[in-house]
Design an enzyme around this catalytic site. Structure first.
Site, PDB file in Angstrom:
ATOM      1  N   CYS A  92       5.976  -6.723  21.066  1.00  0.00           N
ATOM      2  CA  CYS A  92       4.892  -5.745  20.986  1.00  0.00           C
ATOM      3  C   CYS A  92       4.467  -5.619  19.546  1.00  0.00           C
ATOM      4  O   CYS A  92       5.311  -5.642  18.661  1.00  0.00           O
ATOM      5  CB  CYS A  92       5.418  -4.370  21.374  1.00  0.00           C
ATOM      6  SG  CYS A  92       5.307  -4.055  23.085  1.00  0.00           S
ATOM      7  N   GLU A 145       4.270 -12.426  22.945  1.00  0.00           N
ATOM      8  CA  GLU A 145       4.527 -12.256  24.379  1.00  0.00           C
ATOM      9  C   GLU A 145       3.213 -12.045  25.134  1.00  0.00           C
ATOM     10  O   GLU A 145       2.329 -11.344  24.666  1.00  0.00           O
ATOM     11  CB  GLU A 145       5.442 -11.033  24.555  1.00  0.00           C
ATOM     12  CG  GLU A 145       5.950 -10.852  25.954  1.00  0.00           C
ATOM     13  CD  GLU A 145       6.937  -9.694  26.052  1.00  0.00           C
ATOM     14  OE1 GLU A 145       7.922  -9.674  25.285  1.00  0.00           O
ATOM     15  OE2 GLU A 145       6.696  -8.815  26.893  1.00  0.00           O
TER      16      GLU A 145
HETATM   17  N1  ACO Z   1     -13.047  -4.655  17.581  1.00  0.00           N
HETATM   18  C1  ACO Z   1     -13.342  -5.934  17.258  1.00  0.00           C
HETATM   19  N2  ACO Z   1     -12.494  -6.761  16.625  1.00  0.00           N
HETATM   20  C2  ACO Z   1     -11.279  -6.275  16.335  1.00  0.00           C
HETATM   21  C3  ACO Z   1     -10.898  -4.940  16.622  1.00  0.00           C
HETATM   22  C4  ACO Z   1     -11.849  -4.113  17.268  1.00  0.00           C
HETATM   23  N3  ACO Z   1     -11.572  -2.841  17.568  1.00  0.00           N
HETATM   24  N4  ACO Z   1      -9.636  -4.741  16.192  1.00  0.00           N
HETATM   25  C5  ACO Z   1      -9.228  -5.904  15.664  1.00  0.00           C
HETATM   26  N5  ACO Z   1     -10.227  -6.835  15.745  1.00  0.00           N
HETATM   27  C6  ACO Z   1     -10.155  -8.237  15.326  1.00  0.00           C
HETATM   28  C7  ACO Z   1     -11.018  -8.580  14.140  1.00  0.00           C
HETATM   29  O1  ACO Z   1     -11.358  -9.946  14.245  1.00  0.00           O
HETATM   30  C8  ACO Z   1     -10.079  -8.383  12.974  1.00  0.00           C
HETATM   31  O2  ACO Z   1     -10.320  -9.219  11.917  1.00  0.00           O
HETATM   32  P1  ACO Z   1     -11.494  -8.861  10.843  1.00  0.00           P
HETATM   33  O3  ACO Z   1     -11.219  -7.491  10.361  1.00  0.00           O
HETATM   34  O4  ACO Z   1     -11.350  -9.905   9.825  1.00  0.00           O
HETATM   35  O5  ACO Z   1     -12.767  -8.967  11.604  1.00  0.00           O
HETATM   36  C9  ACO Z   1      -8.755  -8.818  13.563  1.00  0.00           C
HETATM   37  O6  ACO Z   1      -8.822  -8.475  14.931  1.00  0.00           O
HETATM   38  C10 ACO Z   1      -7.532  -8.176  12.960  1.00  0.00           C
HETATM   39  O7  ACO Z   1      -7.821  -6.964  12.350  1.00  0.00           O
HETATM   40  P2  ACO Z   1      -6.701  -6.177  11.560  1.00  0.00           P
HETATM   41  O8  ACO Z   1      -7.350  -5.088  10.779  1.00  0.00           O
HETATM   42  O9  ACO Z   1      -5.849  -7.132  10.813  1.00  0.00           O
HETATM   43  O10 ACO Z   1      -5.833  -5.608  12.776  1.00  0.00           O
HETATM   44  P3  ACO Z   1      -5.424  -4.103  13.093  1.00  0.00           P
HETATM   45  O11 ACO Z   1      -4.624  -3.522  11.974  1.00  0.00           O
HETATM   46  O12 ACO Z   1      -6.595  -3.342  13.536  1.00  0.00           O
HETATM   47  O13 ACO Z   1      -4.384  -4.336  14.288  1.00  0.00           O
HETATM   48  C11 ACO Z   1      -3.786  -4.551  16.572  1.00  0.00           C
HETATM   49  C12 ACO Z   1      -4.639  -5.117  15.421  1.00  0.00           C
HETATM   50  C13 ACO Z   1      -2.321  -4.560  16.157  1.00  0.00           C
HETATM   51  C14 ACO Z   1      -3.939  -5.408  17.815  1.00  0.00           C
HETATM   52  C15 ACO Z   1      -4.291  -3.090  16.822  1.00  0.00           C
HETATM   53  O14 ACO Z   1      -5.602  -3.148  17.321  1.00  0.00           O
HETATM   54  C16 ACO Z   1      -3.437  -2.301  17.776  1.00  0.00           C
HETATM   55  O15 ACO Z   1      -2.380  -1.790  17.400  1.00  0.00           O
HETATM   56  N6  ACO Z   1      -3.903  -2.152  19.039  1.00  0.00           N
HETATM   57  C17 ACO Z   1      -3.211  -1.348  20.034  1.00  0.00           C
HETATM   58  C18 ACO Z   1      -1.946  -2.021  20.512  1.00  0.00           C
HETATM   59  C19 ACO Z   1      -2.203  -3.442  20.999  1.00  0.00           C
HETATM   60  O16 ACO Z   1      -3.105  -3.696  21.769  1.00  0.00           O
HETATM   61  N7  ACO Z   1      -1.344  -4.365  20.520  1.00  0.00           N
HETATM   62  C20 ACO Z   1      -1.370  -5.764  20.908  1.00  0.00           C
HETATM   63  C21 ACO Z   1      -0.726  -5.919  22.239  1.00  0.00           C
HETATM   64  S1  ACO Z   1      -0.319  -7.592  22.602  1.00  0.00           S
HETATM   65  C22 ACO Z   1       1.280  -7.737  22.072  1.00  0.00           C
HETATM   66  O17 ACO Z   1       1.890  -6.742  21.786  1.00  0.00           O
HETATM   67  C23 ACO Z   1       1.905  -9.063  21.907  1.00  0.00           C
END
Ligand code: ACO
Ligand code: ZN
Length: 483
Positions: free
Chosen positions: A330, A364
């Protein structure tokens, strides 16, 4: 939770769980709101004394579920839930869901992942930029990819060619992950959390004890930002803070660079913190259910440090032993820190650990919508940067041709990504071409423009491998017995 169905004035219309109708979605930043079909999941009497309805927007991620009042509903579109005995429509679906809930799913052991075939064939070449007249572009990249790259790795599992927009839309609308039916039915139980300097609106249900979150779903809970203990009232947290001496996550600090640290926690040894972390992360993650079963996992917690302490930014968990070759179970960035580059920083760190272990790994599955977006963006950015580095190195060596040969397998070793993830990424980037009987990875103008754009982004944090003080932990069979 609250009354089962509330009778609405004049027509005696009953809006109860299962009723479907058009509901106005939250007004967006541009001032637009539009109606979408929604299902009532629960009802309550709101603080104003008026009825409120918890609605799920059909085909949308549960993150968008919310409490609304009748003013946001178009009552002329009400579809009442079919009564018992009527096996059509939603009644049949409800019956099927109920049957599924009572059926026990047998627990099967995870099968060991089949090893990907090793590369033996001619490596695909990387060239830039696209020389479109020289390239005989296959009608389907997918089918042509399978014959020439097949010596490198299996591509039979590549997805049907949906466009990136279609894929994101499908994930966004279709719900983030495989959702358990009983979880789909769950109504969000906490509205907000207060943690350190932040007030954060929650996304999903999390099994915090009912004593602290109440039964109405509109409560705020209060968290100690350092030990993640939770309280139903601010006064409780205040009393706790007077006694709590913790200023950073437990476990070993294995990385420090600038104001950021990573901490390694063992779910077995730092159980209380890891459970609290799982409870917190469940508010933003929709597919994990085993919050109390933290023993089989290691947790890598990212903090930003100042004079007050080490403040939680995000984390990822990792199975101590993954039969499926997963290197992340996660991953979460707390909402107040999202879109600042921390997600990619966490992912980068996970691959740094994987490379240090001499392995390759993959997150995962299934990924959430945001997880997929982040991983796709991370993988493609890393691959393009690697290709550019190689070509610049070649230029430095006096080579005039901007190309070099590399196999997918070599790329996998250099990055820690699996061959499958590399191929999926190249395909999604539309960077695989078939040329003179072999496969080439071609960077077009768009890739180069993205590369330049990413270089200018200010939110890019880089893992410094030299700052990682870590040797992979080894667990004995006895220590892994809980698995
Ligand atoms: N809308 C569009 N693109 C997005 C968004 C969004 N809301 N969030 C992330 N992205 C994309 C973009 O391409 C971004 O890159 P960019 O800023 O260069 O355009 C890229 O993802 C990564 O952005 P970060 O700022 O590095 O990522 P962030 O700190 O926002 O974390 C994460 C990403 C961990 C998935 C976060 O959104 C989160 O915690 N979500 C909720 C939990 C979740 O869904 N976790 C993943 C589950 S799958 C697993 O656990 C294996
Ligand atoms: Zn505390």
């Amino acid at each position: 939770m609250a009354a089962e169905g509330i009778v609405l004035d004049t027509d005696g219309l009953v809006l109860k769980p299962g009723t479907k109708l058009q509901v106005a979605q939250r007004v967006t930043a541009d001032g637009q709101s539009h109606f979408h079909r929604a299902e009532i999941m629960s009802t309550r009497v709101g603080k104003s004394g008026r009825p409120e309805y918890y609605v799920h927007f059909i085909d949308y991620n549960k993150r968008l579920d919310e409490w609304v009042d009748v003013d946001r509903m178009d009552l002329s579109t009400v579809e009442l839930k079919a009564e018992a005995g009527d096996k059509s429509g939603s009644a049949a679906a409800a019956a099927a869901a109920a049957a599924a809930l009572t059926k026990k799913t047998p627990v099967t052991k995870k099968r060991r992942r089949e090893r990907e075939p090793r590369s033996r064939g001619r490596p695909p070449k990387v060239t830039t930029p696209v020389e479109s007249d020289e390239i005989s572009r296959p009608s389907s990249v997918l089918s042509s990819a399978s014959d020439a790259v097949s010596t490198t790795t299996s591509v039979s599992s590549l997805p049907a060619a949906l466009s990136k927009t279609q894929e994101i839309e499908k994930l966004r609308r279709g719900g983030s992950m495989t959702q358990r039916l009983e979880e789909v039915a769950r109504v969000k139980n906490i509205d907000c959390i207060e943690m350190g300097a932040h007030v954060i609106r929650t996304w999903y249900f999390s099994p915090y004890p009912q004593e602290i979150c109440g039964t109405t779903g509109d409560s705020t809970i209060f968290l100690c930002e350092f030990c993640l203990s939770y309280f139903g009232a601010r006064s409780g947290l205040r009393r706790h803070r007077q006694k709590c001496t913790v200023h950073h996550p437990p476990g070993a600090e294995i990385y420090r660079s600038g104001a950021h640290s990573f901490w390694e926690l063992d779910g077995h040894r730092q159980k209380a913190y890891c459970r609290n972390l799982c409870l917190l992360s469940k508010l933003f993650l929709d597919h994990k259910t085993l919050f109390y079963d933290v023993d089989p996992f290691l947790f890598y917690v990212l903090t930003e440090n100042d004079t007050k302490g080490c403040h939680l930014i995000g984390y990822f968990s990792k199975e101590k032993e993954s039969a499926d070759g997963y290197n992340v179970a996660c991953i979460l960035t707390l909402p107040q820190h999202q879109r600042k580059g921390y997600g990619k920083y966490l992912i980068d760190f996970s691959y740094e650990l994987t490379k240090r272990e001499g392995k390759v790994g993959s997150p995962e599955k299934p990924l959430s919508d945001l997880g997929l977006l982040s991983y796709r963006s991370y993988w493609s950015e890393k691959l393009v940067a690697l290709f550019m580095e190689q070509m610049q190195a070649n230029e430095g060596n006096g080579e005039t041709e901007r190309r070099f040969a590399v196999s997918i397998d070599q790329l996998s070793k250099m990055t820690g990504f699996t061959c499958e993830d590399i191929l999926h990424t190249l395909q999604a980037m539309d960077a695989l071409r078939y040329k003179r009987g072999q496969h080439v990875i071609v960077l077009g103008e768009k890739h180069l423009a993205d590369f330049e754009k990413n270089k200018r982004k200010t939110n890019r944090l880089k893992i410094d491998p030299k700052a990682l003080q870590w040797t992979p932990p080894v667990f004995t069979t006895a220590q892994l017995r809980f698995l």
